[in-house]
Each structure stands twice: as C-alpha cells, then as structure tokens.
Design a protein around this motif. Structure first.
Motif, PDB file in Angstrom:
ATOM      1  N   ASP A 267       0.835  -1.203   0.000  1.00 19.97           N
ATOM      2  CA  ASP A 267       0.000   0.000   0.000  1.00 19.97           C
ATOM      3  C   ASP A 267       0.870   1.254   0.000  1.00 19.97           C
ATOM      4  N   TYR A 268       1.928   1.249   0.792  1.00 18.42           N
ATOM      5  CA  TYR A 268       2.878   2.360   0.826  1.00 18.42           C
ATOM      6  C   TYR A 268       3.479   2.587  -0.556  1.00 18.42           C
ATOM      7  N   ARG A 269       3.952   1.518  -1.191  1.00 15.18           N
ATOM      8  CA  ARG A 269       4.585   1.648  -2.512  1.00 15.18           C
ATOM      9  C   ARG A 269       3.589   2.063  -3.586  1.00 15.18           C
ATOM     10  N   ASN A 270       2.311   1.736  -3.387  1.00 15.60           N
ATOM     11  CA  ASN A 270       1.285   2.130  -4.347  1.00 15.60           C
ATOM     12  C   ASN A 270       0.762   3.540  -4.103  1.00 15.60           C
ATOM     13  N   GLY A 271       1.371   4.258  -3.161  1.00 19.94           N
ATOM     14  CA  GLY A 271       1.044   5.664  -2.951  1.00 19.94           C
ATOM     15  C   GLY A 271      -0.096   5.940  -1.992  1.00 19.94           C
ATOM     16  N   ARG A 272      -0.533   4.941  -1.262  1.00 22.28           N
ATOM     17  CA  ARG A 272      -1.595   5.180  -0.285  1.00 22.28           C
ATOM     18  C   ARG A 272      -1.046   6.087   0.807  1.00 22.28           C
ATOM     19  N   GLN A 273      -1.709   7.230   1.023  1.00 26.94           N
ATOM     20  CA  GLN A 273      -1.267   8.109   2.096  1.00 26.94           C
ATOM     21  C   GLN A 273      -2.338   9.121   2.447  1.00 26.94           C
ATOM     22  N   PHE A 274      -2.388   9.415   3.733  1.00 24.48           N
ATOM     23  CA  PHE A 274      -3.314  10.393   4.276  1.00 24.48           C
ATOM     24  C   PHE A 274      -2.528  11.290   5.214  1.00 24.48           C
ATOM     25  N   PRO A 275      -2.975  12.536   5.388  1.00 30.16           N
ATOM     26  CA  PRO A 275      -2.250  13.414   6.319  1.00 30.16           C
ATOM     27  C   PRO A 275      -2.290  12.859   7.741  1.00 30.16           C
ATOM     28  N   LEU A 276      -1.277  13.192   8.518  1.00 31.19           N
ATOM     29  CA  LEU A 276      -1.197  12.688   9.886  1.00 31.19           C
ATOM     30  C   LEU A 276      -2.415  13.086  10.702  1.00 31.19           C
ATOM     31  N   ASP A 277      -2.994  14.250  10.446  1.00 31.86           N
ATOM     32  CA  ASP A 277      -4.119  14.703  11.248  1.00 31.86           C
ATOM     33  C   ASP A 277      -5.435  14.029  10.915  1.00 31.86           C
ATOM     34  N   VAL A 278      -5.420  13.046   9.987  1.00 32.68           N
ATOM     35  CA  VAL A 278      -6.641  12.284   9.715  1.00 32.68           C
ATOM     36  C   VAL A 278      -7.015  11.441  10.942  1.00 32.68           C
ATOM     37  N   VAL A 279      -6.041  11.102  11.756  1.00 32.79           N
ATOM     38  CA  VAL A 279      -6.296  10.409  13.020  1.00 32.79           C
ATOM     39  C   VAL A 279      -6.424  11.487  14.105  1.00 32.79           C
ATOM     40  N   VAL A 280      -7.616  11.610  14.645  1.00 25.59           N
ATOM     41  CA  VAL A 280      -7.866  12.603  15.669  1.00 25.59           C
ATOM     42  C   VAL A 280      -7.669  11.924  17.015  1.00 25.59           C
ATOM     43  N   ASP A 281      -6.621  12.326  17.700  1.00 26.78           N
ATOM     44  CA  ASP A 281      -6.278  11.742  18.986  1.00 26.78           C
ATOM     45  C   ASP A 281      -6.819  12.660  20.081  1.00 26.78           C
ATOM     46  N   GLY A 282      -7.758  12.178  20.837  1.00 32.46           N
ATOM     47  CA  GLY A 282      -8.401  12.977  21.876  1.00 32.46           C
ATOM     48  C   GLY A 282      -7.468  13.479  22.957  1.00 32.46           C
ATOM     49  N   GLN A 283      -6.247  12.963  22.969  1.00 36.18           N
ATOM     50  CA  GLN A 283      -5.277  13.383  23.996  1.00 36.18           C
ATOM     51  C   GLN A 283      -4.602  14.711  23.655  1.00 36.18           C
ATOM     52  N   THR A 284      -4.718  15.141  22.382  1.00 33.02           N
ATOM     53  CA  THR A 284      -4.002  16.353  21.981  1.00 33.02           C
ATOM     54  C   THR A 284      -4.752  17.601  22.325  1.00 33.02           C
TER      55      THR A 284
END
Length: 149
Positions: A132-149
């Motif tokens: 998936d990485y080599r096929n270009g799958r990627q999302f911005p880091l902030d797509v995961v909303v961590d309630g601790q931040t």
C-alpha cells in the motif's frame, strides 16, 4: 464474553536505498519478521506510540510523515483481533542498540527480500502495508484525531 480488540501501531520506514526496516523477533515461540510495531499504551498519543515502538524495537528514531490506514487482522493463532494504525516514517538516526525483549535484530531489507520471507512474516499485514505504501496510499497525519491532543 466481552470482545476486546487490541489497538496497535506499525511503522513503514524506507531508507534512501529503497530498503525497509523490519524487526526479527520471537512470537509464539517462532522467529518472525514484522514492521516495528506494538500496542498503544494507556494515555499515549498514537503518533508517540509509533515513535516509541520503532525506537524500542530497532534503536532508530523516526519521524512519521503520513498515515496509511487502519488495518484489521484476526490472528488465527490466538483469535485476537488487532486494529493496526499504520504510519510511514523517515529514519532520523540510530541512537541505541538496546532492544526490547524478544527482539532478535533490526534489518534493512528490499521488497524482494521481504517477499522471500514468506511464511516467516508475522502476518499478511506486513507485506500488505508495504505494498500500500509503494502504491502511494497516504493520508495526512491529522486524519487520526487523537483525543489526547
């Protein structure tokens, strides 16, 4: 009976030579290969878990660059369901050679070398995440909303 999935992180780290950082480890009494990966600890930020697990298992500091996705896997050996938060990261520097218990060694391997490991891969997710990485799958880091931040 209560169903309790396990929240884990895994990190795809590629060097400037096209090699990927894998961990040779003991799991269930067998030698297997996996990305740097492990459980997210209570009250830990998910990105911090990705950095920590990579450091503890490989001795490398890394900087996450993007999110690949959440992968679900039910391990046939124990019936546990794992929710794997997978990240891509850049290697920053190797800072230690002391590794977690059960870790044999870190290795930098090409995709062909990883494919050749076959049944010694800890799960099918190891190769799937790299593909998936080599096929270009990627999302911005902030797509995961961590309630601790």
């Amino acid at each position: 009976m209560t169903w309790t999935p396990h929240a884990t992180v895994a990190v795809i780290v590629e060097d400037d030579h096209g090699r990927f950082l894998l961990v040779e480890e003991i799991s269930g009494g067998k030698v297997v290969f996996n990305q740097p990966a492990g459980h997210i600890e209570e009250d830990e930020l998910i990105l911090n878990a990705a950095r920590r697990e990579t450091l503890e298992e490989t001795g490398w500091e890394v900087e996450p660059t993007y999110f690949l996705g959440v992968y679900t896997y039910k391990a046939p050996a124990n019936g546990v369901t794992y929710h794997r938060f997978c990240y891509a990261a850049k290697p920053v520097r190797q800072v230690t050679s002391e590794l977690d218990e059960g870790i044999i060694a870190p290795h930098w391997l090409t995709l062909n070398e990883i494919r050749a490991l076959g049944s010694t891969l800890r799960s099918p997710l190891v190769l799937q995440c790299i593909e998936d990485y080599r096929n270009g799958r990627q999302f911005p880091l902030d797509v995961v909303v961590d309630g601790q931040t």
